[in-house]
Design an enzyme around this catalytic site. Sequence first.
Site, short mmCIF file in Angstrom:
data_model
loop_
_atom_site.label_atom_id
_atom_site.label_comp_id
_atom_site.label_asym_id
_atom_site.label_seq_id
_atom_site.Cartn_x
_atom_site.Cartn_y
_atom_site.Cartn_z
N GLY A 84 0.77 -1.23 0.00
CA GLY A 84 0.00 0.00 0.00
C GLY A 84 0.81 1.28 0.00
N ASP A 85 2.06 1.22 0.45
CA ASP A 85 2.94 2.41 0.46
C ASP A 85 4.31 1.98 -0.02
OD1 ASP A 85 3.77 5.00 0.82
OD2 ASP A 85 3.69 4.97 3.01
N MET A 86 4.32 1.40 -1.23
CA MET A 86 5.44 0.62 -1.73
C MET A 86 6.50 1.49 -2.42
SD MET A 86 6.20 -2.69 -1.75
CE MET A 86 7.84 -2.13 -1.34
N TRP A 87 7.26 2.24 -1.63
CA TRP A 87 8.37 3.02 -2.20
C TRP A 87 9.66 2.61 -1.50
CZ3 TRP A 87 11.08 7.39 0.08
CH2 TRP A 87 10.72 7.67 1.39
N ASN B 15 10.41 2.33 2.30
CA ASN B 15 9.75 1.31 3.12
C ASN B 15 10.27 -0.09 2.86
OD1 ASN B 15 8.18 3.13 4.52
ND2 ASN B 15 6.46 3.00 3.10
#
Length: 299
Positions: free
Chosen positions: A205-208, A211
């Site tokens: 969901g916050d795949m950068w 992370n």
Amino acid sequence: MIKKYDSLAGALVDLFGNSVKIAKTDRLTGGDINKAYGLTLTDGTKVFMKANARENFNFFECERAGLEEIQKSNAITTPKVLGYGTDNGEQVGYSFLLLSFVELGNFAVNFWDDFAQSLAKMHRFSGSEGSNGFGFYQDNYIGARAQKNTWTKSWIEFFRDNRLAVQFKDADKYFDESDRKRISKLLDNLDKFLIEPDAPSLLHGDMWAGNVMCGPEGKAVLIDPAVYYGHREADLAMTELFGGFNSRFYEAYNEAFPLESGYDDRRDLYNLYHLLNHLNMFGQNYLDGVRAILREYTE
């Protein structure tokens, strides 16, 4: 079962025994939302702790749920959740999340291949929650902002109603009448651009890059999730938003779980959600990027 505690001292006693105390506390860098600490206990154990205001406890409840959901996939490593709760403290009190401490390692030769294959395995996981459709059993957060996860049977409806429409509404003050016409046109015609997947995928969901850590064995460790069940293209798209990953990652992912044709045409639309979220969090500097994607899909 991960327990909720009403004090940090009580959590440490329950987890590590009466004889173990905090020997050293190190303030760690990274993260804009929570304070981060490395706790070294008297028996030598290291624990990672996040802390925030007492009233922001829900941040940690959501992170606990997200990390546990990823662990259910048995696909990729995350920090282990040890416990979470609130503490009255000496003044106003605080909330906390205790995680296993991940020591940084050196990138293994096959780091990107292994990471891509593990992420592809996670994306094949629908679990019992994914059988409900697209969404998650609770709302959570994308950065500092609330993220709506209401279950929806259609991915396109989910992305329209729970992702884009919410962000557009919150960012309305930045838009002029021309922008608003484009927004309405895009939301009304989203099915012309997006496709329904064969099945929901568990998404980080916050795949950068910020992370993804390299753990002690030289393999990827995922942190700070904003978990939900959706179309895996949304995770892949975000990996390309802020600089992208090593090219071998994309090659290996496609070998493990080939993307459907037309992904490149849909990528910017998925990243519109994150740019809108940044516009709502950080302001005007992200408006040009939002408008550029709006024009891309409405001209």
